[in-house]
Design a protein around this motif. Structure first.
Motif, PDB file in Angstrom:
ATOM      1  N   SER A 170       0.703  -1.281  -0.056  1.00  0.00           N
ATOM      2  CA  SER A 170      -0.019   0.009  -0.088  1.00  0.00           C
ATOM      3  C   SER A 170       0.850   1.369   0.123  1.00  0.00           C
ATOM      4  O   SER A 170       0.513   2.121  -0.655  1.00  0.00           O
ATOM      5  CB  SER A 170      -0.870   0.035   0.963  1.00  0.00           C
ATOM      6  OG  SER A 170      -0.352   0.325   2.390  1.00  0.00           O
TER       7      SER A 170
ATOM      8  N   GLY B 154       1.667   2.335  -3.314  1.00  0.00           N
ATOM      9  CA  GLY B 154       0.765   2.867  -3.857  1.00  0.00           C
ATOM     10  C   GLY B 154       0.136   1.724  -4.942  1.00  0.00           C
ATOM     11  O   GLY B 154      -0.786   2.046  -5.875  1.00  0.00           O
ATOM     12  N   ALA B 155      -0.050   0.459  -4.485  1.00  0.00           N
ATOM     13  CA  ALA B 155      -1.173  -0.448  -5.100  1.00  0.00           C
ATOM     14  C   ALA B 155      -2.360  -0.131  -4.732  1.00  0.00           C
ATOM     15  O   ALA B 155      -2.607   0.192  -3.607  1.00  0.00           O
ATOM     16  CB  ALA B 155      -0.545  -1.774  -4.767  1.00  0.00           C
ATOM     17  N   ARG B 156      -3.392  -0.175  -5.652  1.00  0.00           N
ATOM     18  CA  ARG B 156      -4.520  -0.147  -5.640  1.00  0.00           C
ATOM     19  C   ARG B 156      -5.088  -1.248  -4.622  1.00  0.00           C
ATOM     20  O   ARG B 156      -4.499  -2.401  -4.546  1.00  0.00           O
ATOM     21  CB  ARG B 156      -5.592  -0.031  -6.610  1.00  0.00           C
ATOM     22  CG  ARG B 156      -4.974   0.801  -7.901  1.00  0.00           C
ATOM     23  CD  ARG B 156      -5.262   2.353  -7.526  1.00  0.00           C
ATOM     24  NE  ARG B 156      -6.678   2.506  -7.305  1.00  0.00           N
ATOM     25  CZ  ARG B 156      -7.128   3.679  -6.617  1.00  0.00           C
ATOM     26  NH1 ARG B 156      -6.197   4.404  -6.274  1.00  0.00           N
ATOM     27  NH2 ARG B 156      -8.467   3.682  -6.548  1.00  0.00           N
ATOM     28  N   PRO B 157      -6.411  -1.182  -3.916  1.00  0.00           N
ATOM     29  CA  PRO B 157      -6.825  -2.435  -3.158  1.00  0.00           C
ATOM     30  C   PRO B 157      -6.988  -3.712  -3.932  1.00  0.00           C
ATOM     31  O   PRO B 157      -6.656  -4.756  -3.428  1.00  0.00           O
ATOM     32  CB  PRO B 157      -8.017  -1.876  -2.665  1.00  0.00           C
ATOM     33  CG  PRO B 157      -7.971  -0.398  -2.662  1.00  0.00           C
ATOM     34  CD  PRO B 157      -7.138  -0.152  -3.761  1.00  0.00           C
ATOM     35  N   TRP B 158      -7.600  -3.641  -5.190  1.00  0.00           N
ATOM     36  CA  TRP B 158      -7.690  -4.798  -5.847  1.00  0.00           C
ATOM     37  C   TRP B 158      -6.503  -5.407  -6.249  1.00  0.00           C
ATOM     38  O   TRP B 158      -6.371  -6.590  -6.493  1.00  0.00           O
ATOM     39  CB  TRP B 158      -8.726  -4.552  -7.083  1.00  0.00           C
ATOM     40  CG  TRP B 158      -8.256  -3.811  -8.046  1.00  0.00           C
ATOM     41  CD1 TRP B 158      -8.519  -2.342  -8.235  1.00  0.00           C
ATOM     42  CD2 TRP B 158      -7.613  -4.158  -9.316  1.00  0.00           C
ATOM     43  NE1 TRP B 158      -7.922  -1.834  -9.218  1.00  0.00           N
ATOM     44  CE2 TRP B 158      -7.215  -3.027  -9.843  1.00  0.00           C
ATOM     45  CE3 TRP B 158      -7.015  -5.309  -9.634  1.00  0.00           C
ATOM     46  CZ2 TRP B 158      -6.546  -3.010 -11.148  1.00  0.00           C
ATOM     47  CZ3 TRP B 158      -6.142  -5.403 -10.977  1.00  0.00           C
ATOM     48  CH2 TRP B 158      -6.045  -4.145 -11.613  1.00  0.00           C
ATOM     49  N   GLN B 159      -5.320  -4.411  -6.679  1.00  0.00           N
ATOM     50  CA  GLN B 159      -4.178  -4.904  -6.832  1.00  0.00           C
ATOM     51  C   GLN B 159      -3.547  -5.721  -5.806  1.00  0.00           C
ATOM     52  O   GLN B 159      -2.929  -6.821  -5.934  1.00  0.00           O
ATOM     53  CB  GLN B 159      -3.268  -3.872  -7.183  1.00  0.00           C
ATOM     54  CG  GLN B 159      -3.597  -3.236  -8.777  1.00  0.00           C
ATOM     55  CD  GLN B 159      -2.614  -2.075  -8.937  1.00  0.00           C
ATOM     56  OE1 GLN B 159      -2.355  -1.224  -8.205  1.00  0.00           O
ATOM     57  NE2 GLN B 159      -2.255  -1.908 -10.322  1.00  0.00           N
TER      58      GLN B 159
ATOM     59  N   GLY C 228      -6.795  -2.531   3.024  1.00  0.00           N
ATOM     60  CA  GLY C 228      -6.731  -1.340   2.067  1.00  0.00           C
ATOM     61  C   GLY C 228      -7.527  -0.347   2.477  1.00  0.00           C
ATOM     62  O   GLY C 228      -8.161   0.390   1.338  1.00  0.00           O
TER      63      GLY C 228
ATOM     64  N   ILE D 135      -7.143   3.477   1.764  1.00  0.00           N
ATOM     65  CA  ILE D 135      -7.098   3.841   0.460  1.00  0.00           C
ATOM     66  C   ILE D 135      -8.530   3.819  -0.321  1.00  0.00           C
ATOM     67  O   ILE D 135      -8.929   4.659  -1.136  1.00  0.00           O
ATOM     68  CB  ILE D 135      -6.175   2.889  -0.494  1.00  0.00           C
ATOM     69  CG1 ILE D 135      -4.818   3.001   0.206  1.00  0.00           C
ATOM     70  CG2 ILE D 135      -5.908   3.496  -1.834  1.00  0.00           C
ATOM     71  CD1 ILE D 135      -3.968   1.661  -0.294  1.00  0.00           C
ATOM     72  N   SER D 136      -9.162   2.646  -0.216  1.00  0.00           N
ATOM     73  CA  SER D 136     -10.329   2.521  -0.818  1.00  0.00           C
ATOM     74  C   SER D 136     -11.457   3.426  -0.434  1.00  0.00           C
ATOM     75  O   SER D 136     -12.211   3.712  -1.380  1.00  0.00           O
ATOM     76  CB  SER D 136     -11.070   1.090  -0.905  1.00  0.00           C
ATOM     77  OG  SER D 136     -11.165   0.678   0.451  1.00  0.00           O
TER      78      SER D 136
END
Lengths: 314, 302
Positions: free
Chosen positions: A213, A216-221, B23, B26-27
């Motif tokens: 995280s 900078g990875a997106r949650p789904w990534q 996450g 972020i989300s």
């Protein structure tokens, strides 16, 4: 392996006698369990194969003696168009049910990470209630909910203008009947898979997720590239177990249809049961069961190999 | 939303909250995201739990409210008549007793055997260990439904159909593989040094297992006991085939035979279903805090 090596290395130090002697203890420890598993599962499995090569009807049952017919039972079974339908039906049912179970369970497990603590407790409580519900109880409940006359589902669907479901009998059309069976099966399977996946999600190493995280990875990534690979063994286990359960489905079909399912509703286990205990052709029923086990062995081969590998490593 | 400080501390302690794992930061930003997630969570809960609510609600409704074209959402005029009807049906108490005996026998025996075997697999390298592991995994692959015929013929041959002992033997074998496999993970997690210390202090090998390892794998024993309880209490097909006489049957067989010639009487049936489900839920709720971690602690270990 670490633990095992330490024990073995220290063994001679801890036990007084210097000479290396044959250690009987582990054998004594596994004997009772082995006897039970072998006698009740492995031996009958062999007997199943043996039975499938016999003509074994009511007369043979009374005499406790079958007549050897070689592969005849298999020839008859495989040539039977009903059997071919049953295999296809069971496979389609299994694919649909396993997929739905895994997808819903994964989504719910991920959702459980995001909700606030009280909601998580409530959700977990609900899942546990469903998990603890005996399958026969679950079948009775859904039978009542899908009742053609007074069922709450027909009422709701009509009120929601999905269509006119007043006095709609779900079991007239086998496709709709199997939708009901799927609902009962998936509903019952979700808690175990969800709770297993949720517990596994909690064990994913923290630093890896943090690092992803921060990068900078997106949650789904993060889910797809970090969490999913780590959870692969657990996914393998729950997928294989679901496959075994759904391919061998019996209760949901047999009891939901009041113990008199028509041939449109035959799945592998129901068909095998019918041939054996319904028309007392135990040899034919055994042949069907053998084919069922063979198909499962092919399907779950990868799981067994994977599990054996992890067993060797530990 | 978790404060940065908390998250930092979490990392230092090696503990990241569930929110961070998802996450969350972020989300979903702020309150709205959390509310959306909570709303979704409650919706899932409602969908999953409604059938159980409906069973209980129906069980307490008088007959005319059950057979009503517009469902009554609450059991407003409240009655215990359905429960009285259910209990008064023939063989209910016999079958409760049978279920209790079968479950008790299965759980106690399987816990003992599984613990011994788990210690062997987790603590010893011995010739035949791999074969034993293959046996464990292999028999788990076999669908029980496929074995009904030979099990029936085998037990029939030794005069153990229509006896509780025959059913217990089958359930025992069915739950053992999973139990051994799960307990193995728990035993492997107990440091060997603890046993060694006990042995240096004068315990024998077996005493060390019993006094040191056994108490430390409590959660594993609870998890596997729940597993065995549920399997044995809920099982239907084996009991249905093996137990022919009504006074020897289990509660699930009794329940499945509830339908009369005039179709099911939904009120008493739902009351009976509630009574059948109750012990499992009670057992579960008492022990559940051990469970979530318990089941997978063994599994993740591999």
């Amino acid at each position: 392996m670490g633990a095992a090596i330490t024990t073995r290395d220290l063994g001679p130090v801890l036990h007084r006698p210097r000479r290396r002697r044959f250690n009987h203890l582990p054998y004594a420890l596994i004997t009772p369990a082995s006897l039970a598993m072998f006698g009740i599962l492995a031996f009958p499995l062999g007997m199943l194969v043996w039975l499938s090569l016999q003509h074994y009807g009511l007369r043979e049952l009374i005499a406790h003696q079958g007549t050897w017919v070689g592969l005849d039972n298999f020839r008859v079974t495989i040539a039977d168009p009903l059997f071919q339908q049953v295999v296809v039906r069971s496979l389609l049912f299994t694919v649909a049910n396993v997929a739905l179970t895994i997808i819903f369970s994964t989504l719910i497990a991920l959702l459980m990470l995001k909700v606030s603590r009280p909601v998580r407790t409530i959700l977990m409580g609900g899942l546990i209630f469903v998990w603890a519900t005996p399958v026969i109880v679950a079948i009775d409940i859904w039978q009542w909910m899908f009742d053609y006359e007074f069922g709450v589902i027909n009422y709701l669907l009509t009120q929601l203008h999905v269509g006119n479901f007043i006095h709609h009998n779900w079991f007239d059309d086998p496709l709709q009947g199997f939708i009901v069976i799927t609902v009962v099966t998936v509903w019952g399977a979700i808690p175990f898979v969800t709770i297993t996946l949720f517990a596994a999600l909690l064990q994913v190493p923290d630093d890896v997720l943090e690092a992803a995280s921060i990068d900078g990875a997106r949650p789904w990534q993060i889910f797809w590239n970090v969490t999913a690979p780590i959870l692969k063994p657990i996914f393998l286990i729950v997928t294989s177990l679901s496959t075994i359960w759904d391919f061998g489905i019996f209760n949901q079909v047999y009891v939901l249809l009041n113990q008199r399912p028509s041939s449109d509703y035959f799945v592998m286990a129901v068909y095998s049961y019918r041939e054996s205990f319904g028309v007392t052709q135990y040899g034919l029923g055994a042949a069907i069961a053998v084919v069922m086990v063979l198909i499962l062995i092919v399907v779950t081969f990868f799981y067994v190999r994977q599990t054996l590998q992890t067993a060797e490593i530990t | 939303m978790i404060a940065p400080g908390t998250a930092h501390q979490g990392v230092r302690l090696g503990r990241v909250s569930a929110e961070a794992r998802a996450g969350y930061r972020i989300s979903f930003r702020g309150r709205t995201g959390r509310l959306l997630a909570d709303a979704a969570g409650l919706a899932v809960f409602a969908l999953m739990a409604f059938p159980i609510y409906w069973m209980i609600a129906t069980a307490f409704k008088p007959g005319r409210d059950i057979l009503s074209l517009t469902p009554k959402w609450f059991p407003a005029p409240f009655t215990l008549q359905n429960f009285e009807d259910a209990i008064a049906r023939p063989f209910f108490l016999d079958d409760v007793k049978n279920s209790v005996l079968i479950v008790g026998g299965t759980v106690l025996l399987s816990l003992a055997l599984a613990f011994l075997a788990a210690v062997a697999v987790a603590r010893f390298g011995f010739r035949g260990r791999t074969a034993f592991i293959i046996l464990i995994i292999g028999v788990q692959m076999v669908p029980l439904n496929a074995l009904i015929i030979p099990l029936y013929l085998m037990l029939d041959g030794v005069g153990q159909t229509d006896t509780l002992a025959g059913v217990i033997a089958v359930y025992l074998a069915v739950v053992l593989p999973f139990m051994i496999w799960t307990l193995r993970g728990f035993v492997a997690n107990v440091p060997v040094e603890l046993e060694e210390a006990a042995m240096i202090d004068g315990c024998t090998r077996v005493e060390a297992f019993m006094r040191v390892v056994f108490p430390l794998i409590g959660p594993g024993l609870v998890a596997t006991a729940i597993f065995g309880f549920i399997q044995a209490w809920n099982e239907y097909i084996i009991a249905y085939v093996l137990l022919a006489s009504p006074e020897n049957q289990t509660l699930t067989v009794w329940l499945a035979s509830f339908t009369t010639n005039h179709g099911p009487e939904w009120g008493p049936l739902m009351a009976a279903a509630t009574l059948t489900g109750l012990p499992v839920v009670a057992f579960f709720l008492v022990l559940q805090r051990w469970l979530a971690g318990g089941l997978t602690a063994g599994a993740v270990k591999g």
